[in-house]
Design an enzyme around this catalytic site. Sequence first.
Site, mmCIF file in Angstrom:
data_model
loop_
_atom_site.group_PDB
_atom_site.id
_atom_site.type_symbol
_atom_site.label_atom_id
_atom_site.label_comp_id
_atom_site.label_asym_id
_atom_site.label_seq_id
_atom_site.Cartn_x
_atom_site.Cartn_y
_atom_site.Cartn_z
ATOM 1 N N TYR A 155 0.807 -1.204 0.076
ATOM 2 C CA TYR A 155 -0.265 0.020 0.088
ATOM 3 C C TYR A 155 1.032 1.241 0.090
ATOM 4 O O TYR A 155 0.440 2.128 -0.969
ATOM 5 C CB TYR A 155 -1.048 -0.609 1.271
ATOM 6 C CG TYR A 155 -2.000 0.915 1.366
ATOM 7 C CD1 TYR A 155 -2.832 0.601 0.241
ATOM 8 C CD2 TYR A 155 -1.820 2.223 2.415
ATOM 9 C CE1 TYR A 155 -3.913 2.475 0.712
ATOM 10 C CE2 TYR A 155 -2.409 3.404 2.874
ATOM 11 C CZ TYR A 155 -3.820 3.003 1.502
ATOM 12 O OH TYR A 155 -4.250 3.776 1.802
ATOM 13 N N LYS A 159 0.796 4.127 -3.229
ATOM 14 C CA LYS A 159 0.891 5.490 -2.406
ATOM 15 C C LYS A 159 1.954 6.756 -2.904
ATOM 16 O O LYS A 159 1.869 7.102 -3.190
ATOM 17 C CB LYS A 159 -0.204 5.600 -1.431
ATOM 18 C CG LYS A 159 -1.587 4.575 -0.521
ATOM 19 C CD LYS A 159 -2.565 5.409 -2.071
ATOM 20 C CE LYS A 159 -3.161 5.158 -1.892
ATOM 21 N NZ LYS A 159 -4.435 5.255 -2.533
#
Length: 248
Positions: A155, A159
């Site tokens: 993640y 991001k």
Amino acid sequence: MSLQGKVAVVTGGSRGIGRAVSLRLGAMGALVVVNYVSRPDAAEEVAAQIRAAGGQAEICAFNVADTAATEEAFKKILADHGRIDILVNNAGITRDGLMVKMKESQWDEVLDTNLKGAFTCLKAVSRTMMKQRWGRIVNISSVIGFAGNAGQLNYAAAKAGLVGLTRSAARELASRNITVNGVAPGYIVTDMTRDLPEEINEKIRAEIPLGLLGEPEDVAGAVAYLVSEDGRYLTGQFIHVNGGMYMG
């Protein structure tokens, strides 16, 4: 901050931050295309709320991780409305796990949705925005992409990748009056955080100087600014909406 006459696409627009963004852009006068993957009832509820307030909205099903389906969806939106003015890349998933135990499939799923999906959508709208010589693109990153977090390697990488994607696209598209910016939310009250044990929420709040979790509407306000004429002179920038948790 009127968006009258503009067409906006919000990926992952049926709940959480995407829902708040969709409602805010609808209230500003944009025709909002609310994207969803598996919950048409939730997407239709958002669209119905926009219409009830006097705005325009429709729903559109596609998974941003599916490149062919995404490209077809944007072609249809363009054919139906003749233009796409605003893109909010909000769709995202998590597949958490410590690095030593993380499966390749967990890595691929998150990168395909959170990073590659944003690229696919951005590419799909860039040509028509260039012809229009006007466009606003906002990528929703995360405080995790800047500060990192144990158990969220995939993640965080996705991001963080959005930061480079945003700044590079901003340089490529600026000459056509297209801005590309990002918003990096901290801990926001969503279905995900509501399910956390209270002791975990207390620990999170203790790390936030303002002492509280944000609301989806806080993020929507930042997006609204970036896509409006008030934000016309910002490109390649990130607004950190995190209560002071990360000050970059």
